[in-house]
Design a protein around this motif. Sequence first.
Motif, PDB file in Angstrom:
ATOM      1  N   THR A  73     -42.620  33.166 -75.463  1.00  0.00           N
ATOM      2  CA  THR A  73     -43.815  33.859 -75.917  1.00  0.00           C
ATOM      3  C   THR A  73     -44.118  35.031 -74.989  1.00  0.00           C
ATOM      4  O   THR A  73     -43.681  35.049 -73.835  1.00  0.00           O
ATOM      5  N   VAL A  74     -44.858  35.978 -75.503  1.00  0.00           N
ATOM      6  CA  VAL A  74     -45.385  37.088 -74.718  1.00  0.00           C
ATOM      7  C   VAL A  74     -46.683  37.529 -75.387  1.00  0.00           C
ATOM      8  O   VAL A  74     -46.840  37.355 -76.607  1.00  0.00           O
ATOM      9  N   SER A  75     -47.588  38.075 -74.585  1.00  0.00           N
ATOM     10  CA  SER A  75     -48.872  38.536 -75.133  1.00  0.00           C
ATOM     11  C   SER A  75     -49.230  39.892 -74.568  1.00  0.00           C
ATOM     12  O   SER A  75     -48.786  40.270 -73.486  1.00  0.00           O
ATOM     13  N   LEU A  76     -50.063  40.600 -75.314  1.00  0.00           N
ATOM     14  CA  LEU A  76     -50.676  41.834 -74.850  1.00  0.00           C
ATOM     15  C   LEU A  76     -52.183  41.653 -74.895  1.00  0.00           C
ATOM     16  O   LEU A  76     -52.739  41.317 -75.942  1.00  0.00           O
ATOM     17  N   ALA A  77     -52.823  41.828 -73.743  1.00  0.00           N
ATOM     18  CA  ALA A  77     -54.279  41.830 -73.671  1.00  0.00           C
ATOM     19  C   ALA A  77     -54.723  43.254 -73.954  1.00  0.00           C
ATOM     20  O   ALA A  77     -54.390  44.186 -73.210  1.00  0.00           O
ATOM     21  N   LEU A  78     -55.449  43.421 -75.049  1.00  0.00           N
ATOM     22  CA  LEU A  78     -55.827  44.752 -75.521  1.00  0.00           C
ATOM     23  C   LEU A  78     -57.196  45.135 -74.978  1.00  0.00           C
ATOM     24  O   LEU A  78     -58.063  44.277 -74.799  1.00  0.00           O
ATOM     25  N   PRO A  79     -57.405  46.412 -74.733  1.00  0.00           N
ATOM     26  CA  PRO A  79     -58.648  46.873 -74.102  1.00  0.00           C
ATOM     27  C   PRO A  79     -59.836  46.810 -75.051  1.00  0.00           C
ATOM     28  O   PRO A  79     -59.685  46.850 -76.271  1.00  0.00           O
ATOM     29  N   HIS A  86     -56.025  53.338 -74.599  1.00  0.00           N
ATOM     30  CA  HIS A  86     -54.633  53.787 -74.571  1.00  0.00           C
ATOM     31  C   HIS A  86     -53.729  52.846 -73.791  1.00  0.00           C
ATOM     32  O   HIS A  86     -52.531  53.043 -73.736  1.00  0.00           O
ATOM     33  N   ARG A  87     -54.297  51.792 -73.191  1.00  0.00           N
ATOM     34  CA  ARG A  87     -53.475  50.915 -72.354  1.00  0.00           C
ATOM     35  C   ARG A  87     -53.697  49.451 -72.716  1.00  0.00           C
ATOM     36  O   ARG A  87     -54.694  49.087 -73.336  1.00  0.00           O
ATOM     37  N   ALA A  88     -52.730  48.626 -72.305  1.00  0.00           N
ATOM     38  CA  ALA A  88     -52.817  47.182 -72.515  1.00  0.00           C
ATOM     39  C   ALA A  88     -52.077  46.493 -71.379  1.00  0.00           C
ATOM     40  O   ALA A  88     -51.218  47.098 -70.726  1.00  0.00           O
ATOM     41  N   GLU A  89     -52.419  45.232 -71.177  1.00  0.00           N
ATOM     42  CA  GLU A  89     -51.763  44.448 -70.130  1.00  0.00           C
ATOM     43  C   GLU A  89     -50.792  43.463 -70.763  1.00  0.00           C
ATOM     44  O   GLU A  89     -51.151  42.706 -71.665  1.00  0.00           O
ATOM     45  N   LEU A  90     -49.556  43.480 -70.289  1.00  0.00           N
ATOM     46  CA  LEU A  90     -48.565  42.503 -70.718  1.00  0.00           C
ATOM     47  C   LEU A  90     -48.832  41.221 -69.935  1.00  0.00           C
ATOM     48  O   LEU A  90     -48.914  41.251 -68.704  1.00  0.00           O
ATOM     49  N   VAL A  91     -48.996  40.113 -70.654  1.00  0.00           N
ATOM     50  CA  VAL A  91     -49.332  38.844 -70.003  1.00  0.00           C
ATOM     51  C   VAL A  91     -48.495  37.691 -70.556  1.00  0.00           C
ATOM     52  O   VAL A  91     -48.072  37.713 -71.706  1.00  0.00           O
ATOM     53  N   LYS A  92     -48.266  36.722 -69.711  1.00  0.00           N
ATOM     54  CA  LYS A  92     -47.668  35.432 -70.061  1.00  0.00           C
ATOM     55  C   LYS A  92     -46.346  35.532 -70.812  1.00  0.00           C
ATOM     56  O   LYS A  92     -46.168  34.926 -71.870  1.00  0.00           O
ATOM     57  N   ALA A 116     -46.884  47.829 -79.075  1.00  0.00           N
ATOM     58  CA  ALA A 116     -47.915  48.604 -78.378  1.00  0.00           C
ATOM     59  C   ALA A 116     -47.815  50.076 -78.771  1.00  0.00           C
ATOM     60  O   ALA A 116     -48.820  50.703 -79.114  1.00  0.00           O
ATOM     61  N   ALA A 117     -46.612  50.622 -78.709  1.00  0.00           N
ATOM     62  CA  ALA A 117     -46.425  52.028 -79.059  1.00  0.00           C
ATOM     63  C   ALA A 117     -46.835  52.287 -80.509  1.00  0.00           C
ATOM     64  O   ALA A 117     -47.493  53.283 -80.806  1.00  0.00           O
ATOM     65  N   ALA A 118     -46.471  51.385 -81.412  1.00  0.00           N
ATOM     66  CA  ALA A 118     -46.827  51.544 -82.830  1.00  0.00           C
ATOM     67  C   ALA A 118     -48.334  51.498 -83.037  1.00  0.00           C
ATOM     68  O   ALA A 118     -48.855  52.103 -83.978  1.00  0.00           O
ATOM     69  N   ALA A 119     -49.050  50.803 -82.151  1.00  0.00           N
ATOM     70  CA  ALA A 119     -50.510  50.696 -82.252  1.00  0.00           C
ATOM     71  C   ALA A 119     -51.235  51.811 -81.513  1.00  0.00           C
ATOM     72  O   ALA A 119     -52.459  51.815 -81.435  1.00  0.00           O
ATOM     73  N   GLY A 120     -50.481  52.766 -80.965  1.00  0.00           N
ATOM     74  CA  GLY A 120     -51.098  53.878 -80.261  1.00  0.00           C
ATOM     75  C   GLY A 120     -51.343  53.628 -78.783  1.00  0.00           C
ATOM     76  O   GLY A 120     -51.933  54.466 -78.103  1.00  0.00           O
ATOM     77  N   GLN A 169     -44.843  53.644 -69.459  1.00  0.00           N
ATOM     78  CA  GLN A 169     -45.351  54.486 -70.532  1.00  0.00           C
ATOM     79  C   GLN A 169     -44.471  54.246 -71.745  1.00  0.00           C
ATOM     80  O   GLN A 169     -43.252  54.309 -71.660  1.00  0.00           O
ATOM     81  N   VAL A 170     -45.118  53.938 -72.872  1.00  0.00           N
ATOM     82  CA  VAL A 170     -44.361  53.526 -74.054  1.00  0.00           C
ATOM     83  C   VAL A 170     -44.520  54.444 -75.260  1.00  0.00           C
ATOM     84  O   VAL A 170     -43.914  54.212 -76.287  1.00  0.00           O
ATOM     85  N   GLY A 171     -45.343  55.441 -75.162  1.00  0.00           N
ATOM     86  CA  GLY A 171     -45.531  56.345 -76.290  1.00  0.00           C
ATOM     87  C   GLY A 171     -46.057  57.659 -75.787  1.00  0.00           C
ATOM     88  O   GLY A 171     -46.205  57.882 -74.589  1.00  0.00           O
TER      89      GLY A 171
END
Length: 177
Positions: A73-79, A86-92, A116-120, A169-171
């Motif tokens: 599994t992997v998660s992104l904590a969104l702001p 414009h940023r998010a944290e990669l977690v777990k 993440a890149a697809a979501a801006g 940086q992804v996008g």
Amino acid sequence: MTVTRVDADRLTALLAQLADLLTATVEDGASVGFLAPLGREEALAWWRGRSAAVAAGRLAVWVAHEGERVTGTVSLALPDKPNSRHRAELVKLMVRREARGRGLGRGLLATAEEAAAAAGITLLHLDTETDSPAEHLYRSAGWTRAGTIPDYAADPRGELRPTTLYFKQVGAPATAG
């Protein structure tokens, strides 16, 4: 191996397997925020607590399956602040021991980066235990080391360990507005 993003209902359906993955990850010595031994009820409660964030769109969770079995599994904590959208944290990022060495961790990482890149989202960041196996994965996947904080977090044995911060940086950079 299939990787899918899960909604809150699917997360709830996978609670037992995700809890087992978390307890095994901690047992294997990975520093993912918990001390060993991590009880199954505590792991279940932690994952259950993620459901509201997933439902609210503040947390994106991907689960890797081999058949019906959860293997990672992997998660992104969104702001949630206007100046950080414009940023998010990669977690777990977690992969079962028996599934390691086959590119699953790299695949989960790439899935989160692409989503993440697809979501801006243009900037990702994470922290990981210094000198852990995860550091090699992040460096080889193009993440940039930002620095190290001494005695940042206790490892599963309770020993304070340094943590290294990474970003990628992804996008295309967005402008605030």
